[in-house]
Scaffold this active site. Structure first.
Site, PDB file in Angstrom:
ATOM      1  N   GLY A  86      -1.244  -4.064  14.755  1.00  8.33           N
ATOM      2  CA  GLY A  86      -0.464  -5.198  15.254  1.00  8.33           C
ATOM      3  C   GLY A  86      -0.022  -6.121  14.137  1.00  8.33           C
ATOM      4  N   HIS A  95       6.262  -1.966   9.653  1.00 11.29           N
ATOM      5  CA  HIS A  95       5.866  -1.275  10.888  1.00 11.29           C
ATOM      6  C   HIS A  95       7.116  -0.860  11.671  1.00 11.29           C
ATOM      7  CE1 HIS A  95       2.256  -4.139  10.511  1.00 11.29           C
ATOM      8  NE2 HIS A  95       1.720  -2.944  10.436  1.00 11.29           N
TER       9      HIS A  95
HETATM   10  P1  AMP Z   1      -1.579  -1.551   9.706  1.00 16.35           P
HETATM   11  O1  AMP Z   1      -1.207  -2.272  10.961  1.00 16.35           O
HETATM   12  O2  AMP Z   1      -1.611  -2.449   8.516  1.00 16.35           O
HETATM   13  O3  AMP Z   1      -2.802  -0.695   9.863  1.00 16.35           O
HETATM   14  O4  AMP Z   1      -0.399  -0.555   9.409  1.00 16.35           O
HETATM   15  C1  AMP Z   1       0.058   0.371  10.358  1.00 16.35           C
HETATM   16  C2  AMP Z   1       0.967   1.346   9.687  1.00 16.35           C
HETATM   17  O5  AMP Z   1       2.068   0.660   9.093  1.00 16.35           O
HETATM   18  C3  AMP Z   1       0.274   2.118   8.566  1.00 16.35           C
HETATM   19  O6  AMP Z   1       0.695   3.473   8.603  1.00 16.35           O
HETATM   20  C4  AMP Z   1       0.769   1.425   7.337  1.00 16.35           C
HETATM   21  O7  AMP Z   1       0.790   2.261   6.184  1.00 16.35           O
HETATM   22  C5  AMP Z   1       2.186   1.066   7.753  1.00 16.35           C
HETATM   23  N1  AMP Z   1       2.687  -0.026   6.907  1.00 16.35           N
HETATM   24  C6  AMP Z   1       2.050  -1.196   6.617  1.00 16.35           C
HETATM   25  N2  AMP Z   1       2.787  -1.920   5.752  1.00 16.35           N
HETATM   26  C7  AMP Z   1       3.890  -1.194   5.478  1.00 16.35           C
HETATM   27  C8  AMP Z   1       5.029  -1.392   4.638  1.00 16.35           C
HETATM   28  N3  AMP Z   1       5.195  -2.493   3.904  1.00 16.35           N
HETATM   29  N4  AMP Z   1       5.980  -0.426   4.625  1.00 16.35           N
HETATM   30  C9  AMP Z   1       5.840   0.715   5.363  1.00 16.35           C
HETATM   31  N5  AMP Z   1       4.794   0.955   6.162  1.00 16.35           N
HETATM   32  C10 AMP Z   1       3.831   0.022   6.226  1.00 16.35           C
END
Ligand code: AMP
Length: 304
Positions: free
Chosen positions: A27, A33
């Protein structure tokens, strides 16, 4: 748009869709995301966003309780992105968009204690790729990630699951796990979304002031400069050692040592098994983590 809170409801909804793209998140959605969401919307007839702050990947001293939670805004952003890609009419008429936001008890029926030594039940460990870099600093992190991703993939059984290059070691762990456990899902990795100044987007950037965000653009500047230098060396068939690259990155990071408390690692690793490499070659991953004086950790990486 369906809001699904139980595995039972998720499975019922899933059973009515042939192909499914899934975007697992914790989230506090940002443009990174939403890039994953866009890819899923473009390539699948149904898309599931999961929003679950996974306790088992946090150590007892980490920020589980204060991790940002913005569920209503997350749903609104998902919907807005779906309208952008599919059009308002299609979004109104479809049953192919859902958000899975289970309670902790739904995902951990045996309960979950953040202290690994007190945990009961089933956990997934991906050996060989989980102990270095992020795994060294956060020893229970990848065990928690692999466990929750297994549970989410088992619950939703997506055709494809989308992950971000931003968390590069996590993509290596998940790919290895899916291969080893014979999971019938395609893992898709999407590029890192950045601020205009280069800072990688992260839900934890809300902990940073505007000034800190500006100063931390040094991270991508250092990575990008190293990437260009390495690519030039490769183009000219010159050898370039990892230590030369690491030293170049450290030099630039040192210009912000007033707010960078500690450089936890700057490392060059093989893209498949994440083994450390001494010499740069095409595809080598250059990644780093820094801890700021306000306690926030930032990670980033580039591919040579
Ligand atoms: P998180 O909510 O931080 O666990 O992230 C969920 C997904 O979004 C994971 O696969 C992350 O690698 C991806 N994600 C987070 N930050 C970025 C970003 N700046 N660019 C691309 N994908 C991202």
């Amino acid at each position: 748009m369906k809001i699904l809170r139980t595995v039972k409801d998720l499975r019922l909804w899933r059973s009515t869709h042939k192909t499914l793209g899934m975007v697992p998140t914790m989230g506090a959605l940002h443009a990174g995301h939403l890039d994953l969401v866009s890819q899923s919307l473009k390539n699948n007839s149904a898309t599931l966003l999961s929003v679950f702050v996974n306790p088992s990947q946090f150590a007892p001293h980490e920020d589980l309780d204060k991790y940002p939670r913005t569920f209503d805004e997350d749903v609104a952003k998902f919907r807005a992105r779906a309208i952008e890609i599919w059009g308002a009419q299609a979004v109104e008429n479809t049953d192919g968009l859902a958000v899975f936001c289970p309670k902790v008890e739904e995902i951990y029926p045996s309960g979950i204690d953040l202290r690994v030594s007190h945990q009961k039940g089933t956990f997934v460990e991906v050996l060989g790729v989980s102990h270095q870099l992020e795994g060294k600093i956060r020893p229970q992190f990848f065990r928690g990630v692999a466990t929750v991703v297994t549970k989410l993939l088992n619950a939703a059984q997506p055709t494809r699951a989308y992950f971000g290059q931003k968390d590069v070691q996590q993509t290596v762990v998940v790919r290895q796990m899916v291969r080893d456990l014979l999971m019938p899902v395609e893992i898709v990795v999407c590029p890192t979304a950045r601020e205009p100044n280069g800072l990688a987007l992260s839900s934890r950037n809300v902990y940073l002031s505007e000034e800190e965000k500006e100063k931390m653009s040094v991270i991508y500047k250092a990575l990008h400069r190293a990437q260009q230098r390495a690519q030039q060396a490769l183009n000219e068939n010159k050898s370039l050692s990892s230590s030369e690259v690491v030293n170049g990155v450290m030099e630039l990071l040192a210009t912000e040592d007033a707010i960078i408390d500690e450089v936890e690692y700057v490392s060059l690793n093989h893209p498949d098994d994440f083994a450390e490499v001494d010499e740069i070659s095409k595809g080598t991953i250059l990644s780093l983590a820094v801890k700021l004086s306000n306690g926030v950790r930032l990670i980033d990486n580039v591919v040579i």
